[in-house]
Design a protein around this motif. Structure first.
Motif, short mmCIF file in Angstrom:
data_model
loop_
_atom_site.label_atom_id
_atom_site.label_comp_id
_atom_site.label_asym_id
_atom_site.label_seq_id
_atom_site.Cartn_x
_atom_site.Cartn_y
_atom_site.Cartn_z
N ILE A 167 0.83 -1.20 0.00
CA ILE A 167 0.00 0.00 0.00
C ILE A 167 0.87 1.25 0.00
O ILE A 167 0.61 2.22 -0.73
N ARG A 168 1.91 1.26 0.83
CA ARG A 168 2.79 2.42 0.88
C ARG A 168 3.48 2.64 -0.46
O ARG A 168 3.59 3.79 -0.94
N VAL A 200 3.10 5.96 -2.81
CA VAL A 200 4.23 6.74 -3.33
C VAL A 200 4.14 6.85 -4.85
O VAL A 200 4.32 7.92 -5.43
N ALA A 201 3.85 5.73 -5.51
CA ALA A 201 3.79 5.73 -6.96
C ALA A 201 2.69 6.66 -7.46
O ALA A 201 2.88 7.40 -8.43
N GLU A 202 1.53 6.64 -6.81
CA GLU A 202 0.43 7.49 -7.23
C GLU A 202 0.69 8.96 -6.94
O GLU A 202 0.12 9.83 -7.56
N LEU A 203 1.56 9.22 -5.98
CA LEU A 203 1.96 10.60 -5.71
C LEU A 203 3.11 11.03 -6.61
O LEU A 203 3.69 12.10 -6.44
N GLN A 204 3.44 10.16 -7.57
CA GLN A 204 4.47 10.45 -8.58
C GLN A 204 5.83 10.71 -7.96
O GLN A 204 6.60 11.54 -8.44
N GLY A 206 9.90 4.47 -1.01
CA GLY A 206 10.70 5.18 -0.02
C GLY A 206 11.45 4.29 0.93
O GLY A 206 12.45 4.70 1.49
N ALA A 207 10.96 3.08 1.14
CA ALA A 207 11.61 2.19 2.10
C ALA A 207 12.69 1.36 1.41
O ALA A 207 12.61 0.14 1.35
#
Length: 325
Positions: free
Chosen positions: A167-168, A172-176, A181-182
């Motif tokens: 999900i994280r 992140v991907a959808e927030l471009q 990040g991890a």
């Protein structure tokens, strides 16, 4: 000796990292140099989670101050974004007292967040809530397939069995943002000068040691510990309730697993986790491996006391030698 450096002691679970940190700090104290420990174990952050995390009891810490251990309730969520600034603040505080910070743990992402410079992607609570609802309705596979379309590289390396991370990553991907990040950057730069020591035990020896340690956890009262944690809301916590050993103990208490199956599953997941830890730390260019022989770890019950003490002493001397270089 340069106490402005960080001494990081890392490696897979069950290799004696906590003991080595105490031995090194004790030897430094004999030379008039103070040291303090900063924990880098995601599950040792939780109060009450002692047996299943192999947390070193206070009376066995030799009077050495420890930070970032027992700082969260089991119902709270532990994230690396929460951890990083607090660990670095603890390190700076230790330095301000003229002491050496010793970073100790096997949670690779947590260690990396302290040692190396990298930022965390933005968060969107509304998007996260939507994705969590979709996961509940559609399942992880569909979210993972969408992630593959947006960020194939991240989809390949994300742990597909860890819904929270899927999900994280999709958030992140959808927030471009660029990638997940991890993850450790491809060319990480040290945040601060550091000596990084990894403890190594041959795989064939480590497997037996880990299996035996899981069995000892059950004998030591892990189920009773978990009963108390249920009353403190561990099942409301998205992190603590999924910890290896604790999730299986909860399932046993709920009647979903027999004790034999709970132990066997914990052993299997612990072995897999140890493999992933080794793979993670191998990427550290600064890493210097030390061989942690069978007689230097706490579960070497058959080792004569004198041999055990001598072996631990040799390991501590080797670590100090690396630090002094």
């Amino acid at each position: 000796m340069d106490v402005s450096r960080i001494l990081a002691i890392v490696g897979p679970t069950g290799t004696g990292k906590s003991d080595l940190a105490i031995d090194v700090a004790t030897r430094l104290a004999e030379r008039g140099i103070r040291a303090e420990v900063v924990g880098a174990d995601a599950m040792q952050l939780y109060r009450g989670m002692d047996i299943g995390t192999a947390k070193l009891p206070i009376e066995e810490r030799g009077g050495i101050p420890h930070h970032l251990i027992d700082v969260l309730e089991p119902s709270e969520e532990a994230t690396v974004a929460w951890y990083q600034p607090r660990a670095r603040e603890a390190i700076e505080s230790i330095r301000s007292r003229g002491a050496l910070p010793i970073l100790v743990g096997g949670s690779g992402l947590y260690v990396s967040s302290v040692l190396y410079d990298f930022a965390f992607p933005a968060r969107d609570p509304e998007l996260r809530a939507r994705l969590e609802a979709e996961a509940a309705a559609l399942g992880t596979a569909q979210l993972l397939e969408r992630l593959r379309g947006l960020d194939p590289e991240t989809a390949e390396r994300v742990d597909a069995a860890n819904l929270r991370r899927v999900i994280r990553a999709l958030e992140v991907a959808e927030l471009q943002q660029q990638g997940y990040g991890a993850a450790l950057p491809e060319r990480p730069e040290l945040w601060s000068p550091a000596t990084v020591i990894g403890l190594h035990v041959p795989r064939t020896n480590l497997v037996g040691r880990l299996d035996a340690r899981v069995e000892r956890m059950w004998r030591a009262g892990l189920l009773d510990e978990v009963r108390g944690l249920l009353n403190r809301g561990i099942e409301r916590g998205t992190t603590a309730s999924r910890a290896i050993g604790y999730a299986q103990a909860i399932a046993q208490l709920r009647g979903d697993l027999s004790e034999a199956d709970a132990i066997a599953e914990t052993q299997r997941l612990t072995r897999r986790y140890a493999r992933r830890q080794v793979s993670w730390f191998k990427r550290y260019a600064e890493l210097q491996w030390l061989n942690a022989g069978a007689e230097t770890v706490a579960d070497a019950e058959s080792a004569p006391e004198a041999s055990y003490a001598q072996a631990r002493g040799r390991l501590a001397d080797a670590a100090l030698d690396r630090l002094a270089r």
